[in-house]
Design a protein around this motif. Structure first.
Motif, mmCIF file in Angstrom:
data_model
loop_
_atom_site.group_PDB
_atom_site.id
_atom_site.type_symbol
_atom_site.label_atom_id
_atom_site.label_comp_id
_atom_site.label_asym_id
_atom_site.label_seq_id
_atom_site.Cartn_x
_atom_site.Cartn_y
_atom_site.Cartn_z
ATOM 1 N N LYS A 220 0.770 -1.167 -0.058
ATOM 2 C CA LYS A 220 0.107 0.078 -0.009
ATOM 3 C C LYS A 220 0.708 1.210 -0.155
ATOM 4 N N PRO A 221 1.824 1.362 0.982
ATOM 5 C CA PRO A 221 2.656 2.652 0.821
ATOM 6 C C PRO A 221 3.382 2.843 -0.579
ATOM 7 N N ARG A 222 3.923 1.825 -1.110
ATOM 8 C CA ARG A 222 4.486 1.883 -2.384
ATOM 9 C C ARG A 222 3.506 2.312 -3.605
ATOM 10 N N LEU A 223 2.194 1.632 -3.596
ATOM 11 C CA LEU A 223 1.207 2.105 -4.223
ATOM 12 C C LEU A 223 0.806 3.576 -4.202
ATOM 13 N N VAL A 224 0.547 4.055 -3.101
ATOM 14 C CA VAL A 224 0.280 5.719 -2.831
ATOM 15 C C VAL A 224 1.335 6.342 -3.249
ATOM 16 N N LYS A 225 2.700 6.112 -3.041
ATOM 17 C CA LYS A 225 3.772 6.871 -3.510
ATOM 18 C C LYS A 225 3.652 6.915 -5.040
ATOM 19 N N ASP A 226 3.752 5.692 -5.595
ATOM 20 C CA ASP A 226 3.670 5.691 -7.351
ATOM 21 C C ASP A 226 2.575 6.348 -7.759
ATOM 22 N N LEU A 227 1.180 6.211 -7.326
ATOM 23 C CA LEU A 227 0.006 6.752 -8.092
ATOM 24 C C LEU A 227 0.147 8.254 -7.682
ATOM 25 N N THR A 228 0.789 8.825 -6.541
ATOM 26 C CA THR A 228 0.910 10.178 -6.355
ATOM 27 C C THR A 228 1.762 10.474 -7.370
ATOM 28 N N LYS A 229 2.881 10.093 -7.616
ATOM 29 C CA LYS A 229 3.863 10.605 -8.690
ATOM 30 C C LYS A 229 3.222 10.497 -10.213
ATOM 31 N N MET A 230 2.421 9.514 -10.267
ATOM 32 C CA MET A 230 1.600 9.412 -11.652
ATOM 33 C C MET A 230 0.778 10.517 -11.866
ATOM 34 N N VAL A 231 0.046 11.076 -10.590
ATOM 35 C CA VAL A 231 -1.083 11.908 -11.015
ATOM 36 C C VAL A 231 -0.320 13.153 -11.233
ATOM 37 N N GLN A 232 0.890 13.611 -10.243
ATOM 38 C CA GLN A 232 1.396 14.618 -10.629
ATOM 39 C C GLN A 232 2.186 14.931 -12.055
ATOM 40 N N GLU A 233 2.559 13.953 -12.597
ATOM 41 C CA GLU A 233 3.187 14.033 -13.978
ATOM 42 C C GLU A 233 2.174 14.114 -15.100
ATOM 43 N N GLU A 234 0.806 13.657 -14.737
ATOM 44 C CA GLU A 234 -0.154 13.853 -15.507
ATOM 45 C C GLU A 234 -0.654 15.069 -15.547
ATOM 46 N N THR A 235 -0.820 15.688 -14.276
ATOM 47 C CA THR A 235 -1.444 17.169 -13.962
ATOM 48 C C THR A 235 -0.447 17.936 -14.818
ATOM 49 N N ALA A 236 0.700 17.851 -14.568
ATOM 50 C CA ALA A 236 1.791 18.730 -15.351
ATOM 51 C C ALA A 236 1.540 18.913 -16.723
ATOM 52 N N ILE A 237 1.202 17.816 -17.466
ATOM 53 C CA ILE A 237 0.945 18.205 -18.839
ATOM 54 C C ILE A 237 -0.318 18.864 -19.175
ATOM 55 N N PHE A 238 -1.308 18.835 -18.434
ATOM 56 C CA PHE A 238 -2.375 19.988 -18.735
ATOM 57 C C PHE A 238 -2.513 20.877 -17.996
ATOM 58 N N GLY A 239 -1.742 21.308 -17.069
ATOM 59 C CA GLY A 239 -1.679 22.424 -16.039
ATOM 60 C C GLY A 239 -2.399 22.246 -14.933
ATOM 61 N N GLU A 240 -3.590 21.587 -14.856
ATOM 62 C CA GLU A 240 -4.618 21.412 -13.469
ATOM 63 C C GLU A 240 -5.012 20.354 -13.585
ATOM 64 N N ASN A 241 -5.574 19.690 -12.315
ATOM 65 C CA ASN A 241 -6.405 18.793 -12.153
ATOM 66 C C ASN A 241 -7.849 19.152 -11.904
ATOM 67 N N PRO A 242 -8.636 18.856 -12.575
ATOM 68 C CA PRO A 242 -10.062 19.441 -12.566
ATOM 69 C C PRO A 242 -10.970 18.659 -11.561
ATOM 70 N N ASN A 243 -10.479 17.872 -10.982
ATOM 71 C CA ASN A 243 -11.302 17.004 -9.811
ATOM 72 C C ASN A 243 -10.965 17.654 -8.348
#
Length: 599
Positions: A220-243
């Motif tokens: 679980k800790p690794r999943l949360v860490k990696d999902l957090t990084k994934m969200v940040q990488e994708e958000t950086a492409i679009f400039g915002e997270n609409p949720n």
């Protein structure tokens, strides 16, 4: 004749009442219960108040957004009834997904129905004693003309179920009472009820929920860490997270895969004990990245026909190569940017897409724009000839995205990339104009950042089936494509074989192969080659040569047939992407922009 007139009258009356129903402000409440969860049933009560017409029509969606196939969800509905104050009302099914209710002056109605939920997938409801997965479009009947109506949902959980996971808002602090502002939101918000392991985490102000269902050996800790990084990488492409909030619902089965995107959530299939295998874990993260990337690309930045939806018929677009293919490109690219895929691993993923395309003869038959349009009748309904006649808009769209990315980086001297196209179109069409894009508009956006006309690219690779010049595009970054089987000259029939009751039966025949030319058929049982009892295909062809004729004995429709077949060279390709020996400074500059990784 009388029945025909009756049906016609009902249909005409339906047309008259639909407009009225759409204008009504209804109060709609659902109650879900699971008294026979062991038999895979969900019981639904639908209470409607505020009706002003003499009748009401109720409908069931025939498909669910993100999965482009008419699935006829009404086929799983049983025991539909209607009443008011305990008195039964006449309810008649007037077409495959519509029920007509005569109200006899009533302004309220209670409708009851049952749904059989026993298809394990990310797009269909499933219920057993362990958990209940509510795929909303397949569960909630809605009033005709009333997709804009709000609704509330009460859930009566099966014994032992303690937790609800969904992107729908709770009513008060009661997780078992939910609210939806309209049916577009409701149908885009699956509900998981059971004993799932829930973890909450925050990514730059956005609340995330990870609901792990049915166990698993995940860290679980690794999943949360990696999902957090994934969200940040994708958000950086679009400039915002609409949720404000987003939910990952993960169904862990003995062996599973696939996912379905939603506006503020996703449902994923995973292999329960695969998390400790690094390759399996990386594929799971790529799946998470794919479905999460959809919260921008297709759920908000979308082809103009993909929303608002018509839930009763196909919604055609030629742009699934963008909606799905570009997402397919970014899922692995994002995992690479997270520094989880090495450069070699990432290039291997691209090579896999290229192999998928180039080993399917349908790549030279069906343009990827046509593959997008025909998803409704072809992609989700493959048959034995599909590889010969179709191409995957996932794989070819992904490769097209790579080619365009490299073209933009090269032509702009590293100033722009496909990231800029995605950010620009998201802001222009979703945020500024608040609508979808047309084919021409997305092409113009690509041209804006490429700095040139892309008519030839579209003509050859999107609307046409020209052989792709991979080395041109990979060459921008100092890479080349190599076929490891280019020098091989092994003979082949060009067939696939499946064991059917321990008998070797042809399951596919490759277009242009020896079997194709000389008449071997799918469903032929191979009995012998050159009179020798059939054992294993490669072993029996090991001492044959290209151009040699062999006699293949098959059983077809109960008859023995001997077919002379002239062997051809095995046409299978196995591509790898390799660096050229001495890339130039310009090529390395493109490579560094393309394959950048986070610190």
């Amino acid at each position: 004749m009388k029945n025909r007139w009756l049906i016609a009258a009902i249909l005409f009356f339906t047309m008259l009442t639909t407009t009225t129903q759409a204008a009504d402000r209804l109060q709609i409440h659902y109650t879900l219960s699971f008294p026979e969860a062991q038999a895979h049933y969900t019981d639904v009560e639908m209470d409607i108040a505020g009706i002003t017409g003499p009748a009401i029509d109720l409908k069931m969606a025939v498909w669910t957004p993100g999965s482009y196939l008419v699935r006829e969800f009404a086929r799983n509905i049983e025991s539909v009834s209607a009443e008011v104050n305990g008195q039964p009302l006449r309810i008649a099914k007037i077409n495959k997904n519509t029920w007509h209710v005569e109200l006899n002056g009533a302004t309220t109605v209670k409708v009851r129905y049952r749904i059989y939920c026993f298809e394990i997938s990310v797009r269909t409801p499933f219920v057993d004693t362990r958990h209940g997965f509510i795929s909303s479009a397949a569960v909630f009947i809605y009033p005709a003309g009333g997709l804009d109506q709000p609704a509330t949902i009460s859930i009566k959980p099966y014994a032992g179920w303690t937790t609800v996971s969904t992107s729908l808002d709770m009513v008060g602090d009661d997780q078992f009472t939910l609210a939806s502002p309209n049916y577009d939101i409701l149908f885009d918000s699956p509900i998981e009820v059971g004993t799932q392991d829930v973890t909450h985490f925050n990514v730059d102000g956005v609340k995330y929920e990870l609901a792990m269902c049915l166990g698993g050996n995940y860290d679980k800790p690794r999943l949360v860490k990696d999902l957090t990084k994934m969200v940040q990488e994708e958000t950086a492409i679009f400039g915002e997270n609409p949720n404000h909030r987003y939910v990952f619902i993960v169904h862990n089965y003995n062996k599973s895969g696939g996912g379905l995107e939603h506006l503020s959530s996703t449902v994923l299939g995973a292999t329960r004990n695969g998390y400790t295998d690094e390759a399996t874990y990386e594929r799971f993260l790529s799946l998470c990245a794919h479905e999460h990337f959809h919260l921008w690309n297709v759920k908000r930045l979308r082809p103009f026909v993909l929303g608002p939806f018509n839930y009763e018929q196909e919604n055609y677009t030629t742009d699934l190569w963008i909606a799905e293919g570009f997402t397919n490109y970014y899922d692995n690219l994002v995992v690479h940017r997270m520094a989880l895929y090495t450069q070699q691993n990432y290039l291997g993923q691209i090579g896999g897409d290229i192999n998928n395309i180039e080993n399917a003869p349908g790549n030279l038959v069906q343009p990827v724009a046509d593959a997008s349009f025909d998803a409704w009748i072809k992609y989700y309904r493959p048959n034995e000839n599909s590889p010969n006649a179709t191409v995957s808009y996932y794989a070819k769209g992904s490769v097209a995205a790579m080619m365009l990315d490299l073209e933009i980086i090269h032509d702009s001297q590293g100033q722009y990339s496909l990231d800029d196209v995605m950010s620009y179109t998201y802001n222009e069409f979703y945020k500024k104009q608040q609508r979808g894009y047309t084919d021409a508009e997305f092409k113009q956006a690509l041209e804006k950042f490429a700095g040139k006309n892309l008519d030839e690219f579209y003509s050859r690779y999107i609307y046409g089936t020209a052989a792709i010049d991979y080395d041109r595009y990979l060459g921008y970054a100092g890479f080349k494509l190599v076929d490891e089987l280019a020098e091989s000259n092994t003979p082949a029939l060009g067939i696939s074989i499946t064991a059917v009751n321990a008998r070797p039966v042809i399951s596919s025949v490759q277009r242009g192969s020896a079997a194709w030319v000389d008449g071997l058929n799918v469903n032929d049982e191979i009995v012998a080659i050159d009179g020798e009892t059939f054992t294993e295909l490669s072993a029996m062809l090991a001492y044959k040569t290209v151009g040699q004729q062999v006699k293949v004995t098959v059983i077809r429709d109960g008859q023995h047939i001997v077919l002379p077949v002239t062997l051809k060279r095995n046409a299978t390709r196995r591509y790898r992407i390799l660096s050229i020996e001495t890339p130039t400074a310009q090529q390395m500059a493109v490579r560094n922009v393309w394959l950048k990784q986070s610190n």
